[in-house]
Design an enzyme around this catalytic site. Structure first.
Site, PDB file in Angstrom:
ATOM      1  N   ARG A  10      87.305-103.345 -37.186  1.00 27.11           N
ATOM      2  CA  ARG A  10      87.702-103.925 -35.895  1.00 27.11           C
ATOM      3  C   ARG A  10      87.275-103.060 -34.711  1.00 27.11           C
ATOM      4  O   ARG A  10      87.976-102.955 -33.707  1.00 27.11           O
ATOM      5  CB  ARG A  10      89.205-104.183 -35.881  1.00 27.11           C
ATOM      6  CG  ARG A  10      89.603-105.206 -36.943  1.00 27.11           C
ATOM      7  CD  ARG A  10      90.696-106.039 -36.425  1.00 27.11           C
ATOM      8  NE  ARG A  10      91.044-107.110 -37.344  1.00 27.11           N
ATOM      9  CZ  ARG A  10      91.539-108.256 -36.946  1.00 27.11           C
ATOM     10  NH1 ARG A  10      91.707-108.493 -35.678  1.00 27.11           N
ATOM     11  NH2 ARG A  10      91.842-109.183 -37.808  1.00 27.11           N
ATOM     12  N   ARG A  14      90.186-105.874 -29.420  1.00 27.54           N
ATOM     13  CA  ARG A  14      90.970-106.031 -28.193  1.00 27.54           C
ATOM     14  C   ARG A  14      91.232-104.748 -27.416  1.00 27.54           C
ATOM     15  O   ARG A  14      91.679-104.813 -26.277  1.00 27.54           O
ATOM     16  CB  ARG A  14      92.321-106.681 -28.535  1.00 27.54           C
ATOM     17  CG  ARG A  14      92.198-108.140 -28.859  1.00 27.54           C
ATOM     18  CD  ARG A  14      93.504-108.698 -29.368  1.00 27.54           C
ATOM     19  NE  ARG A  14      93.732-108.302 -30.753  1.00 27.54           N
ATOM     20  CZ  ARG A  14      94.758-108.700 -31.491  1.00 27.54           C
ATOM     21  NH1 ARG A  14      95.667-109.486 -30.974  1.00 27.54           N
ATOM     22  NH2 ARG A  14      94.887-108.307 -32.741  1.00 27.54           N
ATOM     23  N   ARG A  23      87.050-112.218 -23.085  1.00 24.57           N
ATOM     24  CA  ARG A  23      88.159-113.119 -23.396  1.00 24.57           C
ATOM     25  C   ARG A  23      88.825-113.701 -22.145  1.00 24.57           C
ATOM     26  O   ARG A  23      89.479-114.742 -22.215  1.00 24.57           O
ATOM     27  CB  ARG A  23      89.176-112.397 -24.279  1.00 24.57           C
ATOM     28  CG  ARG A  23      88.694-112.195 -25.718  1.00 24.57           C
ATOM     29  CD  ARG A  23      88.820-113.482 -26.546  1.00 24.57           C
ATOM     30  NE  ARG A  23      90.200-113.710 -26.886  1.00 24.57           N
ATOM     31  CZ  ARG A  23      90.961-114.660 -26.395  1.00 24.57           C
ATOM     32  NH1 ARG A  23      90.463-115.515 -25.526  1.00 24.57           N
ATOM     33  NH2 ARG A  23      92.211-114.789 -26.750  1.00 24.57           N
ATOM     34  N   ASP A  59      85.368-113.927 -37.352  1.00 30.12           N
ATOM     35  CA  ASP A  59      86.714-113.824 -37.910  1.00 30.12           C
ATOM     36  C   ASP A  59      86.705-114.425 -39.307  1.00 30.12           C
ATOM     37  O   ASP A  59      85.907-115.326 -39.588  1.00 30.12           O
ATOM     38  CB  ASP A  59      87.730-114.559 -37.023  1.00 30.12           C
ATOM     39  CG  ASP A  59      89.142-114.137 -37.384  1.00 30.12           C
ATOM     40  OD1 ASP A  59      89.590-113.101 -36.882  1.00 30.12           O
ATOM     41  OD2 ASP A  59      89.778-114.816 -38.217  1.00 30.12           O
ATOM     42  N   TYR A 136      96.252-117.894 -46.255  1.00 28.14           N
ATOM     43  CA  TYR A 136      96.408-118.516 -44.935  1.00 28.14           C
ATOM     44  C   TYR A 136      96.440-120.042 -45.068  1.00 28.14           C
ATOM     45  O   TYR A 136      97.201-120.724 -44.390  1.00 28.14           O
ATOM     46  CB  TYR A 136      95.261-118.109 -44.004  1.00 28.14           C
ATOM     47  CG  TYR A 136      95.405-116.733 -43.391  1.00 28.14           C
ATOM     48  CD1 TYR A 136      96.360-116.474 -42.410  1.00 28.14           C
ATOM     49  CD2 TYR A 136      94.567-115.687 -43.780  1.00 28.14           C
ATOM     50  CE1 TYR A 136      96.483-115.215 -41.840  1.00 28.14           C
ATOM     51  CE2 TYR A 136      94.680-114.419 -43.216  1.00 28.14           C
ATOM     52  CZ  TYR A 136      95.643-114.193 -42.239  1.00 28.14           C
ATOM     53  OH  TYR A 136      95.765-112.948 -41.683  1.00 28.14           O
TER      54      TYR A 136
END
Ligand code: 1CP
Length: 329
Positions: A10, A14, A23, A59, A136
């Site tokens: 990652r 973010r 974003r 993702d 998921y």
């Protein structure tokens, strides 16, 4: 190279201002579906830090999305999906060639990134491992226990096997397309693998991974497998068929090295240390480097974190980590 190669799970997320700027203008899925924006996001850490490899921006949930679920990220609760997988009849709509076509924007993003990155850096592709994707899809949202998904393995084992077998076929085509587009290696993220006991992992999660590994290794592709919280699974992971195992932060590196003598080992600095201070990061980085050096002078070692960088990470701590690895000899 004297020192182990370095990239960070990652690394493009973010915690970086450039990512936040993207974003502010684009939704997460707009970003994922635009190769140019994916490259912009993936290149930011390459420009800021002394990393050896980039990872395509994407993702793991692009696969459930391509299978017809709407995946949304509301606030900080993690992803939510429409139409969770409930009945075996839903699998009849899973058409592998059509799906690979629908996912072609990801190999395109790899190709675009390779063009900008050049040849001197490594480039990684990735996907979710079959069990993590199924978790998921059965659960319908992010969850720390995935109890519904784990129960499904036992109430409908044939359904679970069938779904993961098709997911393996999808992953073979999807990861091969990423390699053809320029990825040097691909990583399977089994982020929820550690929720299973060894018996269930061996019965359900491992066979589809072995299927993917066998197909890709047959084409001389290189695979890494990351299993979060997978200490109890290490003896099984030795049989996964992937060349590299990415270690969670909870496993002492030396212990894993003793258990997996024939695998490339990646990891496993605790990402929470990056919330401490640059001094702490430097000290712990040196300790892990020493453990890697003891393994035949960094042979078959890749420096990384034990899981993804937290969004609240200070980029200065990432710089400290990269500088310390660069100093290793
Ligand atoms: O901007 C936003 O709010 C979205 C946040 C975000 C980002 C930046 C998500 C949603 N995904 C990503 C990118 C991403 N996801 C990358 C590329 C980042 C990089 O270049 O370093 C990667 C490798 C992933 C992989 C991923 N997605 C995993 C496996 C790794 C892991 O963390 O265990 C998993 C489990 C996901 C699902 C997912 N997508 C996003 C979130 C917040 C989550 C986790 C949700 C949960 O807790 O279940």
């Amino acid at each position: 190279m004297e020192r182990p190669p370095l990239w960070l799970m990652r690394q493009a997320g973010r915690y970086l201002p450039g990512y936040q700027n993207i974003r502010a203008k684009h939704s997460f899925w707009e970003l994922c579906h635009s190769p140019a924006l994916c490259t912009q996001a993936a290149m930011e850490p390459m420009e800021r830090f002394a990393l050896d490899a980039a990872i395509v921006f994407s993702d793991i949930l692009v696969i459930p999305q391509a299978l017809g679920m709407q995946v949304s990220f509301e606030g900080h609760q993690g992803p939510k999906m429409t139409k969770p997988l409930k009945e075996v009849a839903q699998l009849h709509a899973w058409n592998v060639p059509k799906l690979l076509e629908a996912l072609s924007f990801v190999p395109e993003a790899v190709r675009h990134l390779r063009g900008v990155l050049g040849e001197e850096y490594g480039l990684l592709g990735f996907a979710g491992a079959p069990w993590t994707l199924l978790a998921y899809m059965f659960e319908g949202h992010a969850d720390k226990n995935f109890a519904v998904a784990r129960a499904m393995l036992h109430t409908q084992p044939e359904f679970a096997h069938k779904a993961m077998d098709i997911l393996a076929d999808i992953l073979i085509g999807y990861l091969e397309a990423q390699c053809e587009a320029g990825a040097d290696a691909v990583q399977l993220f089994d982020s929820w693998g550690g929720l299973l006991n060894a018996e269930d992992y061996a019965r359900f999660a491992l066979p589809p991974i072995q299927k993917v590994a066998k197909a890709l290794t047959g084409k001389n592709r290189r695979l890494l497998l990351f299993v979060r919280d997978g200490q109890h699974l290490l003896p099984l992971l030795a049989q996964c068929g992937c060349q590299g195992i990415s270690l969670d932060w909870r496993i002492p590196f030396q212990q894993a090295a003793a258990q997996l003598p024939n695998h490339c080992l990646q990891g496993n600095l605790d990402p929470a240390l990056l919330l401490a201070s640059p001094e702490v990061v430097r000290e712990e980085t040196r300790k892990l480097l020493a453990a890697m050096r003891a393994r035949n002078h960094y042979s078959h070692c890749i420096f990384n974190l034990g899981h993804g960088i937290f969004p609240q990470t200070n980029p200065e701590c990432v710089s400290a980590l990269c500088e310390e690895v660069a100093l290793a000899a």
